[in-house]
Design a protein around this motif. Structure first.
Motif, PDB file in Angstrom:
ATOM      1  N   ALA A  48     -70.133  42.942  45.240  1.00  9.80           N
ATOM      2  CA  ALA A  48     -69.188  42.357  44.298  1.00  9.80           C
ATOM      3  C   ALA A  48     -69.463  40.866  44.106  1.00  9.80           C
ATOM      4  O   ALA A  48     -69.457  40.360  42.970  1.00  9.80           O
ATOM      5  CB  ALA A  48     -67.761  42.583  44.782  1.00  9.80           C
ATOM      6  N   ILE A  49     -69.706  40.144  45.201  1.00  9.52           N
ATOM      7  CA  ILE A  49     -69.990  38.711  45.094  1.00  9.52           C
ATOM      8  C   ILE A  49     -71.285  38.471  44.331  1.00  9.52           C
ATOM      9  O   ILE A  49     -71.363  37.611  43.441  1.00  9.52           O
ATOM     10  CB  ILE A  49     -70.051  38.065  46.502  1.00  9.52           C
ATOM     11  N   PHE A  50     -72.308  39.226  44.665  1.00  2.67           N
ATOM     12  CA  PHE A  50     -73.597  39.084  43.995  1.00  2.67           C
ATOM     13  C   PHE A  50     -73.464  39.373  42.504  1.00  2.67           C
ATOM     14  O   PHE A  50     -73.993  38.638  41.655  1.00  2.67           O
ATOM     15  CB  PHE A  50     -74.611  40.020  44.642  1.00  2.67           C
ATOM     16  N   GLY A  51     -72.740  40.412  42.168  1.00  3.01           N
ATOM     17  CA  GLY A  51     -72.550  40.760  40.766  1.00  3.01           C
ATOM     18  C   GLY A  51     -71.773  39.707  40.013  1.00  3.01           C
ATOM     19  O   GLY A  51     -72.088  39.387  38.857  1.00  3.01           O
ATOM     20  N   ALA A  52     -70.739  39.129  40.642  1.00  2.00           N
ATOM     21  CA  ALA A  52     -69.941  38.097  39.977  1.00  2.00           C
ATOM     22  C   ALA A  52     -70.775  36.852  39.707  1.00  2.00           C
ATOM     23  O   ALA A  52     -70.695  36.257  38.619  1.00  2.00           O
ATOM     24  CB  ALA A  52     -68.728  37.753  40.839  1.00  2.00           C
ATOM     25  N   VAL A  53     -71.580  36.455  40.679  1.00  2.00           N
ATOM     26  CA  VAL A  53     -72.412  35.255  40.503  1.00  2.00           C
ATOM     27  C   VAL A  53     -73.448  35.466  39.397  1.00  2.00           C
ATOM     28  O   VAL A  53     -73.631  34.614  38.511  1.00  2.00           O
ATOM     29  CB  VAL A  53     -73.089  34.881  41.835  1.00  2.00           C
ATOM     30  N   ILE A  54     -74.146  36.590  39.454  1.00  2.00           N
ATOM     31  CA  ILE A  54     -75.162  36.872  38.433  1.00  2.00           C
ATOM     32  C   ILE A  54     -74.525  36.936  37.048  1.00  2.00           C
ATOM     33  O   ILE A  54     -75.060  36.393  36.071  1.00  2.00           O
ATOM     34  CB  ILE A  54     -75.890  38.183  38.761  1.00  2.00           C
ATOM     35  N   ALA A  55     -73.362  37.574  36.943  1.00  2.00           N
ATOM     36  CA  ALA A  55     -72.697  37.689  35.649  1.00  2.00           C
ATOM     37  C   ALA A  55     -72.272  36.329  35.120  1.00  2.00           C
ATOM     38  O   ALA A  55     -72.416  36.043  33.918  1.00  2.00           O
ATOM     39  CB  ALA A  55     -71.483  38.615  35.774  1.00  2.00           C
ATOM     40  N   ALA A  56     -71.767  35.474  36.005  1.00  2.00           N
ATOM     41  CA  ALA A  56     -71.338  34.145  35.572  1.00  2.00           C
ATOM     42  C   ALA A  56     -72.520  33.319  35.074  1.00  2.00           C
ATOM     43  O   ALA A  56     -72.446  32.650  34.027  1.00  2.00           O
ATOM     44  CB  ALA A  56     -70.624  33.430  36.721  1.00  2.00           C
ATOM     45  N   VAL A  57     -73.619  33.341  35.811  1.00  2.00           N
ATOM     46  CA  VAL A  57     -74.805  32.580  35.405  1.00  2.00           C
ATOM     47  C   VAL A  57     -75.351  33.110  34.075  1.00  2.00           C
ATOM     48  O   VAL A  57     -75.692  32.331  33.160  1.00  2.00           O
ATOM     49  CB  VAL A  57     -75.878  32.642  36.501  1.00  2.00           C
ATOM     50  N   LEU A  58     -75.445  34.423  33.963  1.00  2.00           N
ATOM     51  CA  LEU A  58     -75.940  35.003  32.720  1.00  2.00           C
ATOM     52  C   LEU A  58     -75.031  34.663  31.545  1.00  2.00           C
ATOM     53  O   LEU A  58     -75.504  34.369  30.442  1.00  2.00           O
ATOM     54  CB  LEU A  58     -76.063  36.525  32.870  1.00  2.00           C
ATOM     55  N   ALA A  59     -73.717  34.720  31.771  1.00  2.00           N
ATOM     56  CA  ALA A  59     -72.780  34.416  30.693  1.00  2.00           C
ATOM     57  C   ALA A  59     -72.979  32.998  30.187  1.00  2.00           C
ATOM     58  O   ALA A  59     -72.962  32.741  28.966  1.00  2.00           O
ATOM     59  CB  ALA A  59     -71.346  34.618  31.181  1.00  2.00           C
ATOM     60  N   PHE A  60     -73.174  32.063  31.103  1.00  2.00           N
ATOM     61  CA  PHE A  60     -73.371  30.673  30.692  1.00  2.00           C
ATOM     62  C   PHE A  60     -74.658  30.522  29.889  1.00  2.00           C
ATOM     63  O   PHE A  60     -74.679  29.904  28.818  1.00  2.00           O
ATOM     64  CB  PHE A  60     -73.405  29.760  31.921  1.00  2.00           C
ATOM     65  N   VAL A  61     -75.736  31.095  30.379  1.00  2.00           N
ATOM     66  CA  VAL A  61     -77.029  30.947  29.703  1.00  2.00           C
ATOM     67  C   VAL A  61     -77.013  31.647  28.345  1.00  2.00           C
ATOM     68  O   VAL A  61     -77.481  31.093  27.336  1.00  2.00           O
ATOM     69  CB  VAL A  61     -78.158  31.508  30.588  1.00  2.00           C
ATOM     70  N   LEU A  62     -76.466  32.854  28.313  1.00  2.00           N
ATOM     71  CA  LEU A  62     -76.496  33.627  27.071  1.00  2.00           C
ATOM     72  C   LEU A  62     -75.671  32.970  25.977  1.00  2.00           C
ATOM     73  O   LEU A  62     -76.111  32.859  24.828  1.00  2.00           O
ATOM     74  CB  LEU A  62     -75.998  35.046  27.330  1.00  2.00           C
ATOM     75  N   THR A  63     -74.453  32.564  26.313  1.00  2.00           N
ATOM     76  CA  THR A  63     -73.559  32.031  25.282  1.00  2.00           C
ATOM     77  C   THR A  63     -73.923  30.615  24.867  1.00  2.00           C
ATOM     78  O   THR A  63     -73.596  30.188  23.759  1.00  2.00           O
ATOM     79  CB  THR A  63     -72.111  32.056  25.777  1.00  2.00           C
ATOM     80  N   ARG A  64     -74.587  29.862  25.751  1.00  2.00           N
ATOM     81  CA  ARG A  64     -74.922  28.477  25.429  1.00  2.00           C
ATOM     82  C   ARG A  64     -76.231  28.346  24.660  1.00  2.00           C
ATOM     83  O   ARG A  64     -76.368  27.455  23.824  1.00  2.00           O
ATOM     84  CB  ARG A  64     -75.039  27.648  26.713  1.00  2.00           C
ATOM     85  N   PHE A  65     -77.209  29.210  24.935  1.00  2.00           N
ATOM     86  CA  PHE A  65     -78.554  28.960  24.439  1.00  2.00           C
ATOM     87  C   PHE A  65     -79.172  30.103  23.649  1.00  2.00           C
ATOM     88  O   PHE A  65     -80.234  29.896  23.049  1.00  2.00           O
ATOM     89  CB  PHE A  65     -79.486  28.627  25.621  1.00  2.00           C
TER      90      PHE A  65
END
Length: 409
Positions: A48-65
């Motif tokens: 769960a922790i690993f999934g939350a971190v990966i999802a947060a990082v991906l969300a930032f990169v995807l929506t910003r760039f």
């Protein structure tokens, strides 16, 4: 000058992203990580922790760039790579699914697509309920369809097991085979029941459609006395527990069989087919009555009166005027009656004999006496047939609505 940080490329403020999109994506990623972590050998908390971190990082990169299309493919690529590293080819397939879900969720939240289908003035609670209702429906659909989906890959098992082997879980080609389908199409123990089902179901469907259509048309007339009570009796096979109906049919059709054999000279095998066909027809009549009655609700009775005023007799009026308009409902009822007869096992066990063994009967025998994995192949074929027939029913329903002017397209 505002102190809110902006993306220099898209000009999006970070505050809505941090306070809304990011937390929800992290929760969704934690859920996916919890599920995927179990397959990868991680503990529930670590996944769960690993999934939350990966999802947060991906969300930032995807929506910003990245734009939507490129970003969703990027999420899939990242998850496939991580899945392959953690679990090989099987992990890559799981990563493909999780990446597609994650990429969709990120842009669905960030672009405001979650407000589609609700008016602009809807409150936060109304938007939340609108989307929660869709997710609840999706969860119910998954709950209903998951057992059926599980059967399909099991039917390709190379081993004679009812469970997923390690080779299947690893998506190793050696773990899959068509031998169960080959057994079904070459083994007379399965071909004869299939032949019986293909004989019994069409005849039962024809009788159900004929009687059910006439009954529905008759009961649609307002001058028929006691039509509600008659309707209740006719659709009772749908309501009464099947084991009770089967018991009653056993006593009734056993006497009918003796009469046909002793007084009419009909062979025992033929009388057995007749009994099963009539029993299945009785089970299919309610489906025809309900579908045809639903079609007749919007039928304009003035059309039949106009045909009669122009000299058409009742038979001509029925086939030339009424039948073309109610035909979608008749065919839909017939398809339901066919499915009911083709899949039924309880009544044929009571009424039929070994010579009338149908495909569901053979499947039941295979589960009770010999655990044959060929049952899974047969079940998959039946599922495909049922889906095809139900698709036809839906297409006919839409055509019926168009004919009745209830749908613009």
């Amino acid at each position: 000058m505002s102190s809110v940080a902006f993306n220099p490329e898209q000009g999006k403020p970070l505050h809505p992203f941090v306070t809304f999109t990011l937390p929800l994506v992290a929760v969704f990623g934690a859920l996916l990580g919890f599920i995927g972590g179990q397959a990868a050998g991680l503990g529930p908390l670590e996944g769960a922790i690993f999934g939350a971190v990966i999802a947060a990082v991906l969300a930032f990169v995807l929506t910003r760039f990245l734009p939507r299309k490129t970003g969703r493919w990027g999420a899939i690529a990242v998850c496939v790579a991580m899945g392959f590293f953690a679990g090989g080819f099987a992990g890559a397939v799981g990563g493909l699914i999780l990446g597609a879900l994650l990429g969709w969720a990120v842009y669905w939240l960030d672009t405001g697509d979650y407000r589609r289908g609700v008016p602009p003035y809807a409150t936060t609670g109304q938007v939340l309920w609108h989307n929660s209702f869709k997710f609840i429906c999706g969860a119910i659909f998954f709950f209903l369809i998951a057992p059926i989906i599980t059967i399909i890959p099991l039917s390709f098992n190379a081993q004679n097991f009812f469970t997923f082997t390690p080779e299947m879980l690893a998506l190793d080609p050696a773990g899959f085979s068509l031998k169960h389908y080959q057994d079904f199409f070459t083994n007379d123990a399965w071909l004869q029941p299939l032949k019986n089902s293909l004989i019994i179901a069409p005849f039962a469907t024809f009788i159900s459609v004929s009687l059910g259509t006439l009954a529905a048309i008759g009961l649609s007339q307002s001058h028929v006395p006691g039509r509600r009570a008659i309707m209740a009796v006719l659709i009772s096979p749908m309501i009464v527990p099947l084991i009770i109906s089967a018991t009653g049919m056993f006593f009734f059709y056993s006497q009918m069989g003796l009469f046909m054999e002793n007084y009419l000279g009909i062979s025992k095998s033929l009388s057995g087919y007749i009994k099963v066909i009539l029993a299945h027809a009785a089970l299919g009549v309610p489906f025809v009555i309900i579908t045809v009655t639903a079609t007749l609700v919007s039928f304009d009775q003035s059309l039949t009166r106009a045909a009669a005023n122009m000299g058409a007799n009742p038979v001509t009026t029925f086939f030339k005027v009424q039948m073309p308009l109610i035909l979608p409902g008749v065919i839909s009822g017939g398809l339901f009656a066919f499915i009911t007869s083709f899949d039924e096992v309880v009544v044929v066990l009571f009424v039929g004999a070994a010579a009338q063994k149908t495909l569901p009967w053979q499947m039941f025998t295979g589960l009770r006496e010999q655990i044959s994995p060929t049952i899974l192949a047969v079940a998959t074929i039946l599922v495909i047939i049922s889906i095809a027939l139900l698709t036809v029913v839906e297409l006919l329903r839409r055509r019926s609505e168009r004919l009745r002017g209830m749908s613009p397209g």
